[in-house]
Design a protein around this motif. Structure first.
Motif, short mmCIF file in Angstrom:
data_model
loop_
_atom_site.label_atom_id
_atom_site.label_comp_id
_atom_site.label_asym_id
_atom_site.label_seq_id
_atom_site.Cartn_x
_atom_site.Cartn_y
_atom_site.Cartn_z
N GLU A 31 3.50 1.33 -5.02
CA GLU A 31 2.37 1.72 -4.20
C GLU A 31 1.17 2.08 -5.08
OE1 GLU A 31 3.68 5.09 -2.01
OE2 GLU A 31 5.54 4.14 -1.33
N LYS A 32 0.01 1.81 -4.55
CA LYS A 32 -1.21 2.31 -5.18
C LYS A 32 -1.62 3.57 -4.43
CE LYS A 32 -3.52 -1.62 -7.37
NZ LYS A 32 -4.74 -2.48 -7.33
N VAL A 33 -1.82 4.66 -5.19
CA VAL A 33 -2.15 5.94 -4.58
C VAL A 33 -3.43 6.47 -5.20
CG1 VAL A 33 -1.34 8.28 -4.14
CG2 VAL A 33 0.31 6.41 -4.30
N THR A 34 -4.30 6.99 -4.36
CA THR A 34 -5.52 7.62 -4.87
C THR A 34 -5.55 9.07 -4.45
OG1 THR A 34 -6.75 6.99 -2.88
CG2 THR A 34 -6.85 5.47 -4.74
N GLU A 35 -6.15 9.91 -5.30
CA GLU A 35 -6.34 11.31 -4.96
C GLU A 35 -7.67 11.78 -5.52
OE1 GLU A 35 -3.95 14.25 -6.83
OE2 GLU A 35 -3.56 13.02 -8.60
N GLU A 56 -12.23 10.63 -8.19
CA GLU A 56 -11.09 10.00 -7.52
C GLU A 56 -10.20 9.35 -8.57
OE1 GLU A 56 -11.06 8.08 -3.35
OE2 GLU A 56 -11.35 6.40 -4.75
N MET A 57 -8.90 9.70 -8.53
CA MET A 57 -7.92 9.18 -9.45
C MET A 57 -7.08 8.12 -8.74
SD MET A 57 -8.49 11.17 -12.10
CE MET A 57 -7.03 10.97 -13.10
N GLU A 58 -6.73 7.06 -9.46
CA GLU A 58 -5.92 5.99 -8.89
C GLU A 58 -4.66 5.82 -9.72
OE1 GLU A 58 -6.41 1.47 -7.12
OE2 GLU A 58 -7.77 2.16 -8.69
N TYR A 59 -3.52 5.75 -9.02
CA TYR A 59 -2.23 5.61 -9.68
C TYR A 59 -1.47 4.43 -9.08
CZ TYR A 59 -3.07 10.56 -10.83
OH TYR A 59 -3.61 11.75 -11.26
#
Length: 515
Positions: free
Chosen positions: A315-319, A352-355
């Motif tokens: 999954e691509k997750v952003t926070e 915003e961080m993307e993982y």
């Protein structure tokens, strides 16, 4: 005529003709003899005629009686149907359609009893033969009742096989496909997405910020690791599972022993939560384990449900993370050495961080930082200080590694607690994130070779798992000063840098400070 002549002769004798009379007497005797013989022959002929007529009559009567009997027998000879089970008669029917009607009735009954299965009536070995007999005994009702109790049915289904192991039976191929999709979706449900977003929010945001986290923007892939095959099978209908029950079977699994190796950031509470067991169970199975002495690499004996399949999700997750303001220090000869004064408070920013997160059955096994986007830049804080002192930090932290790639993020998320961040780089030289004084340079449990720098402003930084250390205790460093070389000492899963920022002794998210 002869009688008439005889009477005339007698009349003449009586009239006195002696000689003639004697002759006539002899002639009369002969006549009488002839007459008797004639009468006998006549009687015989009459008897013969009567006998013949009687015989003919008897033959005609017998023929009539036999014909009547045949007609009677024919009229009472009926067709019936002999029912055989494996060659043995079980009964008789008046009409062969009665058997087909019984089949249809039983088929409906079994299908209504097991609506989630495709039922097939077992009629092998049952045969029916047409017979004819005189007044046969046929009891269709008794025959059908007997057959009704003998007829059984089985379900036609498919067997789900995982790496050659049978794990469940479902109705058909379509149902099997729905089950596999259900198993995949079990690990990416909306409820979990919302929970993950909530955890990210709590981790990223400080108590006074309003940072927001997003659900996975994109599920890149959902795959089952094991080899899945589907095999047609005859089955007991009571063992055929519907979609919901089959999904539950494949995702819950059976409870079995498991040896778990403690990883960086693990806690007893986190492990218990991850495997959905109680801390009491962990302590019971591992009496020598204590929360405060838990070490990376320790082995724990657990008894947990182990699913038959492994669903790998990417999954691509952003926070969104609140960033702390940069601190701009200006010299002032009006302030005593070591004194400072804030002349303009800073304002926090937002980025915003993307993982990319890889999970196995919902548990994170790999985390990759993809990058960041600044949504709102922070406003620097301006501070006047009387004199700049070597070894005293500015409050502005730079990346300790050039060209770093983040491999593990900060905080308690995805059932793991992490006091810092992990990073790798082709350039393995480690630099001081801010000016300060080395207060420890050596080996610590779990960290391996570690350097701790005190920045004399409430902040400390930790640099763990070093291959080699280039500083010593008491040494003062400028920002960017060499600390050592990245390595894999201590409880480490590979060459990387474990980096922490602690504020007043409490670990904080380094991503809030790194510029």
């Amino acid at each position: 005529m002869k009688g008439f002549k005889f009477m005339r002769r007698m009349s003449k004798l009586q009239d006195g003709h002696p000689a003639e009379s004697e002759a006539n007497v002899q002639q009369s005797h002969n006549f009488d003899h002839d007459s008797k013989h004639f009468q006998q022959e006549k009687g015989t002929r009459r008897f013969r005629r009567a006998w013949i007529l009687g015989s003919v009559g008897l033959v005609l009567l017998a023929t009539v009686l036999v014909g009547a009997e045949k007609k009677y027998v024919a009229a009472n000879t009926v067709t019936y149907y002999q029912v055989l089970v494996k060659g043995e008669e079980v009964g008789r029917l008046t009409d062969q359609t009665q058997l087909n009607q019984l089949y249809e009735k039983k088929q409906r009954e079994y299908q209504e009893k097991y609506p989630n299965s495709t039922m097939v009536l077992q009629t092998e070995g049952i045969t029916i033969e047409e017979q004819k007999a005189y007044k046969p005994e046929v009891d269709s009702e008794a025959t059908l009742t007997k057959l009704d109790g003998m007829l059984k049915a089985y379900a036609v289904g498919v067997q789900l096989m995982v790496d050659g192991k049978a794990v469940g039976i479902v109705k058909d191929q379509e149902t099997a496909n729905a089950v596999l999709e259900g198993v995949k979706n079990h690990y990416v449900p909306q409820a979990e997405v919302a929970t993950t977003a909530s955890k990210l929010t709590r981790t990223a945001a400080s108590s006074s910020s309003a940072a927001k986290a997003k659900a996975p923007e994109q599920v890149e892939s959902v795959e089952i690791s094991e080899d899945i095959s589907i095999v047609p099978i005859k089955a007991d209908p009571n063992k055929v599972l519907d979609v919901e029950a089959a999904v539950q079977t494949l995702t819950e699994g059976k409870e079995a022993p498991l040896l778990y190796t403690v990883q960086e950031g693990d806690t007893i509470s986190g492990i218990a939560k991850r495997f959905e067991i109680t801390q009491k169970e962990i302590y019971s199975n591992n009496p020598n384990v204590k929360e405060l002495t838990l070490k990376i690499g320790d082995t724990l004996k657990l008894k947990v449900p182990q699913p038959d399949v492994t669903v790998v999700t990417v999954e691509k997750v952003t926070e969104q993370i609140v960033t702390e303001p940069e601190v701009v220090v200006r010299s002032s000869d009006q302030l005593a050495a070591g004194k400072s004064k804030v002349v303009r408070p800073g304002q926090t920013g937002l980025k915003e961080m993307e993982y990319r997160v890889t999970k196995e059955n919902g548990t994170v096994v790999q985390e990759e930082w993809l990058g960041q986007t600044v949504i709102k830049a922070s406003l620097p804080e301006v501070v006047y200080r009387g004199t700049k002192v070597v070894g005293e930090g500015t409050g502005m932290f730079s990346w300790p590694v050039s060209g770093a790639t983040l491999t593990s993020s900060f905080g308690e998320r995805w059932s793991r607690a992490h006091k810092g961040i992990d990073m790798v780089s082709s350039n393995r030289n480690i630099k001081a994130s801010d000016a300060g004084t080395v207060i420890f340079a050596g080996v610590q449990n779990g960290y391996g070779n570690v350097v701790i720098v005190d920045h004399r402003n409430g902040y400390q930084t930790y640099y763990g798992h070093l291959k080699s250390i280039s500083v010593s205790t008491g040494q003062r460093l400028e920002q960017g000063g060499k600390i050592g070389v990245m390595g894999s000492t201590g409880r480490s899963t590979g060459t990387h840098l474990h980096f922490e920022i602690r504020k007043n002794g409490t670990a904080v998210n380094p991503m809030k400070y790194l510029q």
